[in-house]
Design an enzyme around this catalytic site. Sequence first.
Site, PDB file in Angstrom:
ATOM      1  N   SER A 108       0.824  -1.215   0.000  1.00  0.00           N
ATOM      2  CA  SER A 108       0.000   0.000   0.000  1.00  0.00           C
ATOM      3  C   SER A 108       0.855   1.261   0.000  1.00  0.00           C
ATOM      4  O   SER A 108       1.898   1.324   0.656  1.00  0.00           O
ATOM      5  CB  SER A 108      -0.890  -0.005   1.245  1.00  0.00           C
ATOM      6  OG  SER A 108      -1.390   1.291   1.504  1.00  0.00           O
ATOM      7  N   TYR A 131      -1.579   5.974  -4.665  1.00  0.00           N
ATOM      8  CA  TYR A 131      -2.578   7.035  -4.609  1.00  0.00           C
ATOM      9  C   TYR A 131      -1.975   8.236  -5.297  1.00  0.00           C
ATOM     10  O   TYR A 131      -0.767   8.478  -5.184  1.00  0.00           O
ATOM     11  CB  TYR A 131      -2.900   7.409  -3.156  1.00  0.00           C
ATOM     12  CG  TYR A 131      -3.879   6.486  -2.491  1.00  0.00           C
ATOM     13  CD1 TYR A 131      -5.133   6.275  -3.052  1.00  0.00           C
ATOM     14  CD2 TYR A 131      -3.576   5.838  -1.300  1.00  0.00           C
ATOM     15  CE1 TYR A 131      -6.051   5.422  -2.437  1.00  0.00           C
ATOM     16  CE2 TYR A 131      -4.480   4.993  -0.688  1.00  0.00           C
ATOM     17  CZ  TYR A 131      -5.717   4.789  -1.268  1.00  0.00           C
ATOM     18  OH  TYR A 131      -6.615   3.953  -0.677  1.00  0.00           O
ATOM     19  N   THR A 157      -5.224   3.044  -7.460  1.00  0.00           N
ATOM     20  CA  THR A 157      -6.528   2.991  -6.787  1.00  0.00           C
ATOM     21  C   THR A 157      -7.339   4.210  -7.211  1.00  0.00           C
ATOM     22  O   THR A 157      -6.927   5.356  -6.994  1.00  0.00           O
ATOM     23  CB  THR A 157      -6.334   2.937  -5.267  1.00  0.00           C
ATOM     24  OG1 THR A 157      -5.587   1.747  -4.983  1.00  0.00           O
ATOM     25  CG2 THR A 157      -7.661   2.886  -4.535  1.00  0.00           C
ATOM     26  N   LYS A 229      -7.649  -0.214  -9.983  1.00  0.00           N
ATOM     27  CA  LYS A 229      -8.402  -0.801  -8.855  1.00  0.00           C
ATOM     28  C   LYS A 229      -9.599   0.077  -8.503  1.00  0.00           C
ATOM     29  O   LYS A 229      -9.455   1.293  -8.341  1.00  0.00           O
ATOM     30  CB  LYS A 229      -7.468  -0.917  -7.643  1.00  0.00           C
ATOM     31  CG  LYS A 229      -8.121  -1.470  -6.382  1.00  0.00           C
ATOM     32  CD  LYS A 229      -7.059  -1.761  -5.331  1.00  0.00           C
ATOM     33  CE  LYS A 229      -7.616  -2.377  -4.065  1.00  0.00           C
ATOM     34  NZ  LYS A 229      -8.086  -1.389  -3.105  1.00  0.00           N
ATOM     35  N   HIS A 253     -13.221  -1.310  -2.414  1.00  0.00           N
ATOM     36  CA  HIS A 253     -12.305  -0.849  -1.360  1.00  0.00           C
ATOM     37  C   HIS A 253     -12.704  -1.431   0.001  1.00  0.00           C
ATOM     38  O   HIS A 253     -12.638  -0.755   1.029  1.00  0.00           O
ATOM     39  CB  HIS A 253     -12.307   0.688  -1.319  1.00  0.00           C
ATOM     40  CG  HIS A 253     -11.041   1.307  -0.808  1.00  0.00           C
ATOM     41  ND1 HIS A 253     -10.224   2.079  -1.580  1.00  0.00           N
ATOM     42  CD2 HIS A 253     -10.447   1.272   0.411  1.00  0.00           C
ATOM     43  CE1 HIS A 253      -9.196   2.506  -0.863  1.00  0.00           C
ATOM     44  NE2 HIS A 253      -9.305   2.018   0.353  1.00  0.00           N
ATOM     45  N   ARG A 288     -13.565 -14.710   2.301  1.00  0.00           N
ATOM     46  CA  ARG A 288     -13.253 -15.269   3.622  1.00  0.00           C
ATOM     47  C   ARG A 288     -13.128 -16.788   3.605  1.00  0.00           C
ATOM     48  O   ARG A 288     -12.831 -17.411   4.623  1.00  0.00           O
ATOM     49  CB  ARG A 288     -14.367 -14.904   4.638  1.00  0.00           C
ATOM     50  CG  ARG A 288     -14.588 -13.404   4.796  1.00  0.00           C
ATOM     51  CD  ARG A 288     -13.387 -12.715   5.459  1.00  0.00           C
ATOM     52  NE  ARG A 288     -13.578 -11.283   5.598  1.00  0.00           N
ATOM     53  CZ  ARG A 288     -13.176 -10.363   4.705  1.00  0.00           C
ATOM     54  NH1 ARG A 288     -12.547 -10.737   3.600  1.00  0.00           N
ATOM     55  NH2 ARG A 288     -13.385  -9.085   4.912  1.00  0.00           N
ATOM     56  N   GLY A 307      -7.883  -8.700   1.845  1.00  0.00           N
ATOM     57  CA  GLY A 307      -7.591  -7.505   2.626  1.00  0.00           C
ATOM     58  C   GLY A 307      -7.551  -7.784   4.119  1.00  0.00           C
ATOM     59  O   GLY A 307      -6.516  -8.183   4.681  1.00  0.00           O
TER      60      GLY A 307
HETATM   61  C1  LIG Z   1      -7.411  -1.379   6.897  1.00  0.00           C
HETATM   62  C2  LIG Z   1      -7.508  -1.276   5.407  1.00  0.00           C
HETATM   63  C3  LIG Z   1      -6.643  -0.442   4.719  1.00  0.00           C
HETATM   64  C4  LIG Z   1      -6.722  -0.332   3.342  1.00  0.00           C
HETATM   65  N1  LIG Z   1      -5.821   0.438   2.698  1.00  0.00           N
HETATM   66  C5  LIG Z   1      -5.846   0.489   1.345  1.00  0.00           C
HETATM   67  C6  LIG Z   1      -4.869   1.233   0.659  1.00  0.00           C
HETATM   68  O1  LIG Z   1      -3.985   1.832   1.236  1.00  0.00           O
HETATM   69  N2  LIG Z   1      -4.959   1.253  -0.690  1.00  0.00           N
HETATM   70  C7  LIG Z   1      -5.930   0.583  -1.399  1.00  0.00           C
HETATM   71  O2  LIG Z   1      -5.978   0.636  -2.618  1.00  0.00           O
HETATM   72  N3  LIG Z   1      -6.852  -0.144  -0.747  1.00  0.00           N
HETATM   73  C8  LIG Z   1      -6.835  -0.216   0.594  1.00  0.00           C
HETATM   74  N4  LIG Z   1      -7.742  -0.992   1.238  1.00  0.00           N
HETATM   75  C9  LIG Z   1      -8.709  -1.799   0.461  1.00  0.00           C
HETATM   76  C10 LIG Z   1      -8.129  -3.190   0.124  1.00  0.00           C
HETATM   77  O3  LIG Z   1      -7.111  -3.090  -0.832  1.00  0.00           O
HETATM   78  C11 LIG Z   1      -9.194  -4.127  -0.439  1.00  0.00           C
HETATM   79  O4  LIG Z   1      -9.829  -3.500  -1.523  1.00  0.00           O
HETATM   80  C12 LIG Z   1     -10.226  -4.589   0.583  1.00  0.00           C
HETATM   81  O5  LIG Z   1      -9.680  -4.675   1.868  1.00  0.00           O
HETATM   82  C13 LIG Z   1     -10.801  -5.939   0.179  1.00  0.00           C
HETATM   83  O6  LIG Z   1     -11.829  -6.311   1.021  1.00  0.00           O
HETATM   84  P1  LIG Z   1     -11.661  -7.309   2.282  1.00  0.00           P
HETATM   85  O7  LIG Z   1     -11.019  -6.532   3.357  1.00  0.00           O
HETATM   86  O8  LIG Z   1     -13.075  -7.680   2.556  1.00  0.00           O
HETATM   87  O9  LIG Z   1     -10.835  -8.490   1.819  1.00  0.00           O
HETATM   88  C14 LIG Z   1      -7.704  -1.087   2.626  1.00  0.00           C
HETATM   89  C15 LIG Z   1      -8.564  -1.928   3.322  1.00  0.00           C
HETATM   90  C16 LIG Z   1      -8.477  -2.044   4.695  1.00  0.00           C
HETATM   91  C17 LIG Z   1      -9.400  -2.985   5.397  1.00  0.00           C
HETATM   92  C1  LIG Z   2      -7.169   6.495   2.342  1.00  0.00           C
HETATM   93  C2  LIG Z   2      -5.877   5.817   2.578  1.00  0.00           C
HETATM   94  C3  LIG Z   2      -4.837   6.726   3.170  1.00  0.00           C
HETATM   95  C4  LIG Z   2      -5.936   4.485   3.308  1.00  0.00           C
HETATM   96  C5  LIG Z   2      -6.953   3.552   2.757  1.00  0.00           C
HETATM   97  O1  LIG Z   2      -7.032   3.286   1.595  1.00  0.00           O
HETATM   98  C6  LIG Z   2      -7.910   2.930   3.650  1.00  0.00           C
HETATM   99  O2  LIG Z   2      -7.780   3.088   4.861  1.00  0.00           O
HETATM  100  O3  LIG Z   2      -8.848   2.299   3.149  1.00  0.00           O
END
Ligand SMILES: Cc1cc2nc3c(=O)[nH]c(=O)nc-3n(C[C@H](O)[C@H](O)[C@H](O)COP(=O)(O)O)c2cc1C
Ligand SMILES: CC(C)CC(=O)C(=O)O
Length: 364
Positions: A108, A131, A157, A229, A253, A288, A307
């Site tokens: 990330s 980003y 993203t 994405k 996301h 899951r 994720g």
């Molecule tokens: C705590 C957290 C942080 C995330 N940070 C990012 C990120 O920095 N960039 C991004 O593209 N997606 C981010 N995501 C989204 C994940 O890439 C992904 O799309 C998502 O977690 C998939 O769903 P799941 O958690 O049900 O597996 C984040 C998700 C979570 C839960």
């Molecule tokens: C917005 C970002 C800094 C982090 C992210 O993608 C998230 O927390 O889902």
Amino acid sequence: MDSEPVNVREFQKLAKEALPKMHYDFYAGGAEDEHTLKENVKAFQRITFRPRILIDVSNINMETTILGYKISAPIIVAPTGCHIYAHPEGEVVTARAAAACNTIMVLSFASSCTIEEVASSCDAVRFYQLYVCKQRYVSAQLLARAESKGFKAVVLTADTPKIGRREADIRNKLTAPQSKNLEGLLSVEADSKGGSDFGAFASETLDPSLNWKDIAWLKSITKLPILLKGVLTAEDAQKAVEVGVDAIIVSNHGARQLDYAPASISVLEEVVQAVAGAVPVLFDGGVRRGTDVFKALALGAQAVMIGRPVIYGLAAKGEFGVKRVLEMLKDELELTMSLNGCCTVKDITRNHVRTEGDRLRSLM
Ligand SMILES: Cc1cc2nc3c(=O)[nH]c(=O)nc-3n(C[C@H](O)[C@H](O)[C@H](O)COP(=O)(O)O)c2cc1C
Ligand SMILES: CC(C)CC(=O)C(=O)O
């Protein structure tokens, strides 16, 4: 919980016990009413199998390739920020676990560890998630660092022009992310106006003007293949192909952005049909179980990204925990393939699943 977890969901409970509330809520939470958060999981439950019998399944091979890179199973690590809240060594540990499972980790943009620390943690194929910041040179510099450190693709993203409203984070007054990558480039100080500093930092940093024309800009600053994405509609999938991205990731996301966006699995087929094989389609959101992986593959995904379960594994049991999460999903996928009569991922077809849409059409 006294005993070892026997499935991925049980890691969530362990993570909740292990983490301060503010950090657990950050990982677990979704946007606003968390309707989409629940739907991401529930929509999988509405898909059933059409298993085939009397097929020799004594040898199952789950290997596949993503952009030409071979992985042990179609299960990769999604980009998620701030692993340091889950483990003192952060993404370096996650990276080692992914490498041990012969799969790809997407690092990330909001990682706690630096690009260089992750790159030198172990040998593996890794992708970098980008980003686009208001200060574009920050994004350009980070991408250049990732490219020079051997990351093999960039995941742009596109569903985060602004950060979603995550009410748990507002209530908990979540602190701004610790990001060593940004040191000297960007301040993480931001005026939260009494809410979450994390949200305030994101609002001050993310560039809401990002648009389709910027894919050309991205191509001008990198030679890496681009995965887009956050695609949820046929229209955007077609545009993505037109502007020349190398792969599409169907994702909402993890339901952290737009509440009432569709469950990702419910729109996967629409996107796959629109893309018509022009580029690979990856998928994330609510995976899951190995059965979920199989369902996504049957609906046309080349691989799924995981994720939250990865973070829960990291928080509960460090590197071992992340490995267990990935292995559990792989083991379950192997069994699901056997019981559906599929020996390789290529054998998994649309005919192996029955969706809500199929049921409705059969009634007409
Ligand atoms: C705590 C957290 C942080 C995330 N940070 C990012 C990120 O920095 N960039 C991004 O593209 N997606 C981010 N995501 C989204 C994940 O890439 C992904 O799309 C998502 O977690 C998939 O769903 P799941 O958690 O049900 O597996 C984040 C998700 C979570 C839960
Ligand atoms: C917005 C970002 C800094 C982090 C992210 O993608 C998230 O927390 O889902």
